[in-house]
Write an enzyme that holds these catalytic residues in place. Sequence first.
Site, PDB file in Angstrom:
ATOM      1  N   PHE A 124       0.855  -1.200   0.000  1.00  0.00           N
ATOM      2  CA  PHE A 124       0.000   0.000   0.000  1.00  0.00           C
ATOM      3  C   PHE A 124       0.894   1.255   0.000  1.00  0.00           C
ATOM      4  O   PHE A 124       1.931   1.278   0.652  1.00  0.00           O
ATOM      5  CB  PHE A 124      -0.888  -0.040   1.239  1.00  0.00           C
ATOM      6  CG  PHE A 124      -1.987   0.979   1.246  1.00  0.00           C
ATOM      7  CD1 PHE A 124      -3.158   0.756   0.542  1.00  0.00           C
ATOM      8  CD2 PHE A 124      -1.843   2.163   1.950  1.00  0.00           C
ATOM      9  CE1 PHE A 124      -4.176   1.696   0.552  1.00  0.00           C
ATOM     10  CE2 PHE A 124      -2.860   3.108   1.962  1.00  0.00           C
ATOM     11  CZ  PHE A 124      -4.035   2.874   1.263  1.00  0.00           C
ATOM     12  N   ASP A 201       1.256  -5.365   8.246  1.00  0.00           N
ATOM     13  CA  ASP A 201       0.123  -4.476   8.081  1.00  0.00           C
ATOM     14  C   ASP A 201      -1.127  -5.343   7.926  1.00  0.00           C
ATOM     15  O   ASP A 201      -1.220  -6.152   6.993  1.00  0.00           O
ATOM     16  CB  ASP A 201       0.345  -3.584   6.849  1.00  0.00           C
ATOM     17  CG  ASP A 201      -0.752  -2.534   6.696  1.00  0.00           C
ATOM     18  OD1 ASP A 201      -1.923  -2.859   6.988  1.00  0.00           O
ATOM     19  OD2 ASP A 201      -0.440  -1.413   6.271  1.00  0.00           O
ATOM     20  N   TYR A 226     -11.467   1.022  10.217  1.00  0.00           N
ATOM     21  CA  TYR A 226     -12.660   1.497   9.494  1.00  0.00           C
ATOM     22  C   TYR A 226     -13.012   0.609   8.301  1.00  0.00           C
ATOM     23  O   TYR A 226     -13.975   0.877   7.607  1.00  0.00           O
ATOM     24  CB  TYR A 226     -12.484   2.960   9.042  1.00  0.00           C
ATOM     25  CG  TYR A 226     -11.194   3.239   8.309  1.00  0.00           C
ATOM     26  CD1 TYR A 226     -11.050   2.903   6.969  1.00  0.00           C
ATOM     27  CD2 TYR A 226     -10.111   3.807   8.961  1.00  0.00           C
ATOM     28  CE1 TYR A 226      -9.857   3.149   6.305  1.00  0.00           C
ATOM     29  CE2 TYR A 226      -8.910   4.051   8.301  1.00  0.00           C
ATOM     30  CZ  TYR A 226      -8.797   3.716   6.967  1.00  0.00           C
ATOM     31  OH  TYR A 226      -7.620   3.934   6.320  1.00  0.00           O
ATOM     32  N   LYS A 227     -12.205  -0.454   8.056  1.00  0.00           N
ATOM     33  CA  LYS A 227     -12.501  -1.358   6.941  1.00  0.00           C
ATOM     34  C   LYS A 227     -13.392  -2.494   7.459  1.00  0.00           C
ATOM     35  O   LYS A 227     -14.569  -2.273   7.704  1.00  0.00           O
ATOM     36  CB  LYS A 227     -11.184  -1.830   6.333  1.00  0.00           C
ATOM     37  CG  LYS A 227     -10.448  -0.665   5.660  1.00  0.00           C
ATOM     38  CD  LYS A 227      -9.078  -1.000   5.141  1.00  0.00           C
ATOM     39  CE  LYS A 227      -8.489   0.239   4.451  1.00  0.00           C
ATOM     40  NZ  LYS A 227      -7.059   0.134   4.179  1.00  0.00           N
ATOM     41  N   ARG A 375     -12.294  -3.658  -7.890  1.00  0.00           N
ATOM     42  CA  ARG A 375     -12.084  -4.375  -6.647  1.00  0.00           C
ATOM     43  C   ARG A 375     -13.425  -4.635  -5.983  1.00  0.00           C
ATOM     44  O   ARG A 375     -14.148  -3.717  -5.630  1.00  0.00           O
ATOM     45  CB  ARG A 375     -11.181  -3.545  -5.740  1.00  0.00           C
ATOM     46  CG  ARG A 375     -10.264  -4.371  -4.895  1.00  0.00           C
ATOM     47  CD  ARG A 375      -9.302  -3.516  -4.117  1.00  0.00           C
ATOM     48  NE  ARG A 375     -10.002  -2.487  -3.340  1.00  0.00           N
ATOM     49  CZ  ARG A 375      -9.447  -1.834  -2.319  1.00  0.00           C
ATOM     50  NH1 ARG A 375      -8.210  -2.088  -1.957  1.00  0.00           N
ATOM     51  NH2 ARG A 375     -10.121  -0.916  -1.659  1.00  0.00           N
TER      52      ARG A 375
HETATM   53  C1  PLP Z   1      -6.260   1.287   4.201  1.00  0.00           C
HETATM   54  C2  PLP Z   1      -4.816   1.018   4.388  1.00  0.00           C
HETATM   55  C3  PLP Z   1      -3.988   1.933   5.053  1.00  0.00           C
HETATM   56  C4  PLP Z   1      -4.605   3.242   5.506  1.00  0.00           C
HETATM   57  O1  PLP Z   1      -3.800   4.082   6.244  1.00  0.00           O
HETATM   58  P1  PLP Z   1      -4.510   5.360   6.929  1.00  0.00           P
HETATM   59  O2  PLP Z   1      -3.439   5.995   7.695  1.00  0.00           O
HETATM   60  O3  PLP Z   1      -5.649   4.836   7.744  1.00  0.00           O
HETATM   61  O4  PLP Z   1      -5.037   6.218   5.831  1.00  0.00           O
HETATM   62  C5  PLP Z   1      -2.670   1.596   5.274  1.00  0.00           C
HETATM   63  N1  PLP Z   1      -2.164   0.401   4.827  1.00  0.00           N
HETATM   64  C6  PLP Z   1      -2.948  -0.488   4.157  1.00  0.00           C
HETATM   65  C7  PLP Z   1      -2.382  -1.788   3.708  1.00  0.00           C
HETATM   66  C8  PLP Z   1      -4.285  -0.198   3.918  1.00  0.00           C
HETATM   67  O5  PLP Z   1      -5.048  -1.066   3.245  1.00  0.00           O
END
Ligand code: PLP
Length: 404
Positions: A124, A201, A226-227, A375
């Site tokens: 990411f 992560d 939040y996911k 997705r």
């Molecule tokens: C959604 C996501 C993030 C999000 O980071 P934020 O700081 O909450 O914006 C980070 N890493 C991965 C792998 C994600 O899917």
Amino acid sequence: MRTDPTELDRGDPLAAYRDRFVGAETPLVYFDGNSLGRPLRVTGDRLKSFVEQEWGGRLIRGWDEGWLDLPARIGDDLGRICLGAGPGQTIVGDSTTVLLYKAMRTAVAARPGRTEIVVDRDNFPTDRYVAQGVADECGLSVRWIDVDTTAGVTAELLRAAVGEQTALVVLSHVAYRSAYLADVPALTRIAHDAGALVLWDLCHSAGSVPVHLDDWDVDLAVGCTYKYLNGGPGSPAFVYARKRLHDRLAQPIQGWMGHRDPFLMGPSYAPAPGIRRMLSGTPPIVGMLALQDMLALLEEAGIEAVRAKSVGLTDYAVEIAGELLVERGVTLASPRESARRGGHVALEHPLMREVTAALWERDVIPDYRDPHGLRIGLSPLSTSFAEVRRGLETVRDMLDALTG
Ligand SMILES: *Cc1c(COP(=O)(O)O)cnc(C)c1O
């Protein structure tokens, strides 16, 4: 042979949970619960009562009556319900990005003399950017792993990248693009054999794929809420650090809330014992409210049952894509084997950007990821098999309309 979605919903032991989510009664097809989960109906009551009673009634007394302990209490709940983490190792704090920074800085400080952080090029963006920033700041370099974007980091790829120069390996449990499900225990062992620490992560696995951080011997982990944890937009992230590391954890944002005695207001910083030292400032209590409702639901349903439904949903999406979309030039950009796949399915076609825009207009809400990737996120407790069928039929119709 085609599977009837009504039959699948009838046979789904978790089907009834769908009604507990706001909006489940509408015809909208939601394929983005892996970016922002739907709210639970009970969360509305919780928010209202928080304003009227806890905040409005107790005012600043609330800090002594539970708010100060909330980050650690929810951290322990998360650990027990979805992370396979014993108490005292998980805490809820800042955003994922900020916690990634704090965890990476902490990890490289614990491996002095080593010069590299290992990250894959398809991780990411925030993970890659923060790793590069930490490397620049600490005089280290990033060693990039090139991966197949329809898959992810394998044992072979990681073995070739680590060595006595590696301070830290940063990987995602479920790849945000392909949904590739990494073999955490095997990859963690490879990092450890090279003497490196590993930071996982869990953004796309927490709440959807069972995680066993203690059993897998993971050093550090970070994830968002939040996911698949339905904490609402911008709800705070969590960080896990294994107990044996706690005494050596020196994170870079030394704020008063991570102090041994915050209200001493003393002249210098002394870290709190245990995971609490990963905190920096005042905890975002309001942001932690909704998450508690989803954790309760996940505990009731059981994370193994949630994973079983998740596999059922993604298998079904792959099946329908094969039936309706492959002959129209769509390809599967996720692992075909469910054991290597997380909670979403990526489908590619040169027109997917246009298809996504047309779908949103018709209340079918997936995500689009370059290049050409649709997705399909399938949040196990709020998605039905009928919804999957209806959404992918609309994808077919939009493709037909666009190709004339
Ligand atoms: C959604 C996501 C993030 C999000 O980071 P934020 O700081 O909450 O914006 C980070 N890493 C991965 C792998 C994600 O899917």
